[in-house]
Scaffold this motif. Structure first.
Motif, mmCIF file in Angstrom:
data_model
loop_
_atom_site.group_PDB
_atom_site.id
_atom_site.type_symbol
_atom_site.label_atom_id
_atom_site.label_comp_id
_atom_site.label_asym_id
_atom_site.label_seq_id
_atom_site.Cartn_x
_atom_site.Cartn_y
_atom_site.Cartn_z
ATOM 1 N N LYS A 130 0.853 -1.201 0.000
ATOM 2 C CA LYS A 130 0.000 0.000 0.000
ATOM 3 C C LYS A 130 0.886 1.248 0.000
ATOM 4 O O LYS A 130 0.493 2.309 0.511
ATOM 5 C CB LYS A 130 -0.927 0.012 1.222
ATOM 6 N N LYS A 131 2.052 1.120 -0.584
ATOM 7 C CA LYS A 131 3.006 2.252 -0.680
ATOM 8 C C LYS A 131 3.272 2.871 0.706
ATOM 9 O O LYS A 131 3.411 4.081 0.849
ATOM 10 C CB LYS A 131 2.487 3.339 -1.641
ATOM 11 N N SER A 170 3.089 6.918 1.109
ATOM 12 C CA SER A 170 2.057 7.628 0.334
ATOM 13 C C SER A 170 1.133 8.408 1.264
ATOM 14 O O SER A 170 0.062 8.845 0.860
ATOM 15 C CB SER A 170 1.246 6.631 -0.487
ATOM 16 N N ASN A 217 -1.148 9.456 4.795
ATOM 17 C CA ASN A 217 -2.188 8.868 5.628
ATOM 18 C C ASN A 217 -3.003 7.852 4.839
ATOM 19 O O ASN A 217 -3.284 8.092 3.660
ATOM 20 C CB ASN A 217 -3.124 9.992 6.072
ATOM 21 N N ASP A 218 -3.380 6.758 5.458
ATOM 22 C CA ASP A 218 -4.222 5.781 4.775
ATOM 23 C C ASP A 218 -5.585 6.419 4.467
ATOM 24 O O ASP A 218 -6.312 6.827 5.387
ATOM 25 C CB ASP A 218 -4.404 4.536 5.654
ATOM 26 N N ILE A 219 -5.923 6.497 3.187
ATOM 27 C CA ILE A 219 -7.153 7.192 2.796
ATOM 28 C C ILE A 219 -8.384 6.382 3.217
ATOM 29 O O ILE A 219 -9.451 6.939 3.468
ATOM 30 C CB ILE A 219 -7.122 7.535 1.288
ATOM 31 N N ARG A 256 3.671 17.379 -7.606
ATOM 32 C CA ARG A 256 4.847 16.616 -7.166
ATOM 33 C C ARG A 256 6.128 17.372 -7.481
ATOM 34 O O ARG A 256 6.221 18.013 -8.522
ATOM 35 C CB ARG A 256 4.884 15.276 -7.897
ATOM 36 N N PHE A 264 -10.704 8.732 -4.973
ATOM 37 C CA PHE A 264 -9.466 7.945 -4.850
ATOM 38 C C PHE A 264 -9.794 6.456 -4.872
ATOM 39 O O PHE A 264 -9.160 5.679 -5.596
ATOM 40 C CB PHE A 264 -8.705 8.310 -3.563
ATOM 41 N N LYS A 315 -10.593 5.256 -8.190
ATOM 42 C CA LYS A 315 -9.501 5.544 -9.136
ATOM 43 C C LYS A 315 -9.956 6.508 -10.244
ATOM 44 O O LYS A 315 -9.775 6.262 -11.427
ATOM 45 C CB LYS A 315 -8.907 4.248 -9.710
HETATM 46 N N1 COA Z 1 -4.077 5.258 1.411
HETATM 47 C C1 COA Z 1 -4.610 4.052 1.159
HETATM 48 N N2 COA Z 1 -4.186 3.259 0.146
HETATM 49 C C2 COA Z 1 -3.186 3.721 -0.608
HETATM 50 C C3 COA Z 1 -2.603 4.972 -0.413
HETATM 51 C C4 COA Z 1 -3.085 5.764 0.670
HETATM 52 N N3 COA Z 1 -2.565 6.945 0.965
HETATM 53 N N4 COA Z 1 -1.627 5.160 -1.337
HETATM 54 C C5 COA Z 1 -1.619 4.052 -2.094
HETATM 55 N N5 COA Z 1 -2.558 3.193 -1.668
HETATM 56 C C6 COA Z 1 -2.864 1.875 -2.212
HETATM 57 C C7 COA Z 1 -3.567 1.978 -3.555
HETATM 58 O O1 COA Z 1 -4.961 2.144 -3.392
HETATM 59 C C8 COA Z 1 -3.213 0.637 -4.161
HETATM 60 O O2 COA Z 1 -4.034 -0.332 -3.574
HETATM 61 P P1 COA Z 1 -4.634 -1.553 -4.476
HETATM 62 O O3 COA Z 1 -3.414 -2.283 -4.962
HETATM 63 O O4 COA Z 1 -5.453 -2.336 -3.500
HETATM 64 O O5 COA Z 1 -5.408 -0.900 -5.589
HETATM 65 C C9 COA Z 1 -1.803 0.374 -3.652
HETATM 66 O O6 COA Z 1 -1.653 1.186 -2.495
HETATM 67 C C10 COA Z 1 -0.713 0.751 -4.639
HETATM 68 O O7 COA Z 1 -0.921 2.104 -5.011
HETATM 69 P P2 COA Z 1 -1.024 2.591 -6.547
HETATM 70 O O8 COA Z 1 -1.832 3.851 -6.560
HETATM 71 O O9 COA Z 1 -1.470 1.458 -7.406
HETATM 72 O O10 COA Z 1 0.526 2.882 -6.829
HETATM 73 P P3 COA Z 1 1.133 3.930 -7.860
HETATM 74 O O11 COA Z 1 2.593 3.660 -7.877
HETATM 75 O O12 COA Z 1 0.375 3.914 -9.138
HETATM 76 O O13 COA Z 1 0.868 5.364 -7.188
HETATM 77 C C11 COA Z 1 0.833 6.970 -5.386
HETATM 78 C C12 COA Z 1 1.452 5.657 -5.959
HETATM 79 C C13 COA Z 1 1.443 7.165 -3.996
HETATM 80 C C14 COA Z 1 1.168 8.145 -6.306
HETATM 81 C C15 COA Z 1 -0.698 6.822 -5.340
HETATM 82 O O14 COA Z 1 -1.000 5.598 -4.698
HETATM 83 C C16 COA Z 1 -1.383 7.917 -4.586
HETATM 84 O O15 COA Z 1 -1.597 8.996 -5.125
HETATM 85 N N6 COA Z 1 -1.760 7.653 -3.320
HETATM 86 C C17 COA Z 1 -2.493 8.588 -2.505
HETATM 87 C C18 COA Z 1 -1.562 9.654 -1.959
HETATM 88 C C19 COA Z 1 -2.338 10.612 -1.088
HETATM 89 O O16 COA Z 1 -3.142 11.386 -1.551
HETATM 90 N N7 COA Z 1 -2.083 10.514 0.232
HETATM 91 C C20 COA Z 1 -2.791 11.259 1.257
HETATM 92 C C21 COA Z 1 -2.181 12.591 1.445
HETATM 93 S S1 COA Z 1 -3.030 13.523 2.675
#
Ligand code: COA
Length: 258
Positions: A23-24, A62, A64-66, A165, A247, A250
């Motif tokens: 989950k990054k 990535s 906080n867990d959304i 970014r 989010f 997607k």
């Molecule tokens: N909360 C919950 N789940 C998250 C997450 C987050 N902040 N960031 C990533 N994940 C999950 C994705 O939903 C995905 O889950 P899945 O495999 O079950 O679909 C998995 O982690 C991999 O992420 P993915 O988006 O496929 O990877 P990517 O390399 O294409 O993109 C990011 C990576 C970090 C750019 C993208 O995941 C993202 O934008 N995340 C949200 C960042 C964010 O807004 N954070 C909160 C800030 S307040």
């Protein structure tokens, strides 16, 4: 079950690693609690001289867990969880030097937590972003106070309002990062710097950190409260809900209806 936070202690260096790569390294309430415990332990144990914060290979976090955000947004009357507040407090009250090693994404709190570290080293792959507005939210963890003072108000506004970014080189130019290092050698170099610090006088290190941060400590504490109150209010509002649902689905959020 995999450990989402891994801690280890060696040669006076205490390492806190975020470890949820699938989950990054998105940070859950449980991860905040475990990290807060790690910081408190590092602060108390005399054998710990320096703390290193890192993620996994290719990802810092990535943010906080959304999913956690969504759960809170859909149940506004539930008790506000204290795990992130405990984490904030543990980070800002740590008396020992805190060094971060960042590879890949450092999003949201992944960037704002770095503003409270004493030194930040980034792999070339590091990408930083504070996309709070894109999520219908606002800055947290006192970053509305700390970031403008670090990079200047206009630059902070650009980072916060656009939420785009930025690369490791740009973050270094802005002063968010001390040095950019090749990803392959990042951890070795950071551990070498940490061991070098760990051999120094702990009293000298702690006094120096206290002096550098002491002048703004009270303001930082207040900003954490003020940011937190605004953030909590927005979190349960319809615009944040739209962003969280987008989010999960997607898709891009649609704020045109507000
Ligand atoms: N909360 C919950 N789940 C998250 C997450 C987050 N902040 N960031 C990533 N994940 C999950 C994705 O939903 C995905 O889950 P899945 O495999 O079950 O679909 C998995 O982690 C991999 O992420 P993915 O988006 O496929 O990877 P990517 O390399 O294409 O993109 C990011 C990576 C970090 C750019 C993208 O995941 C993202 O934008 N995340 C949200 C960042 C964010 O807004 N954070 C909160 C800030 S307040």
């Amino acid at each position: 079950m995999t450990q989402e936070i891994i801690t280890r202690q060696e040669n006076g260096v205490f390492t806190i690693q975020m470890n949820r790569p699938e989950k990054k390294n998105a940070i859950t309430q449980n991860m905040y609690t475990l990290m807060a415990e790690g910081f408190k332990r590092a602060d108390q144990e005399d054998a710990v001289r320096v703390v290193v914060l890192c993620g996994t290979r290719g990802t810092f976090t990535s943010g906080n867990d959304i999913g956690d955000f969504m759960a809170r947004a859909s149940n506004p009357s539930a008790e506000v969880p204290s795990a992130s507040a405990d984490f904030f407090e543990a980070v800002i009250s740590l008396r020992k030097p805190l060094i971060a090693a960042v590879q890949g994404f450092a999003i949201g709190i992944g960037t704002t937590m770095l503003l409270h570290c004493d030194m930040v080293f980034a792999g070339k792959s590091a990408v930083f972003s504070t996309p709070f507005v894109n999520l219908g939210l606002c800055p947290e963890f006192g970053s509305s106070y700390v970031l403008p003072r670090l990079v200047g108000r206009q630059r902070a506004s650009e980072l916060f309002l656009l939420g785009e970014r930025i690369s490791s080189e740009k973050a270094c130019e802005l002063g968010i990062v001390n040095r950019v290092i090749a990803d392959d050698t990042l951890m070795d170099e950071v551990m070498e710097i940490a061991r070098r610090l760990a051999r120094k006088s702990p009293a000298g290190l702690m006094a120096t950190k206290q002096l550098i941060k002491g002048y703004t400590a009270q303001n930082v504490r207040e900003a954490i409260q003020t940011d937190g109150a605004m953030f909590a209010k927005l979190m349960t509002g319809p615009q944040a809900r739209e962003a969280f649902e987008a989010f999960a689905a997607k898709r891009e959020p649609d704020f045109s209806k507000f």
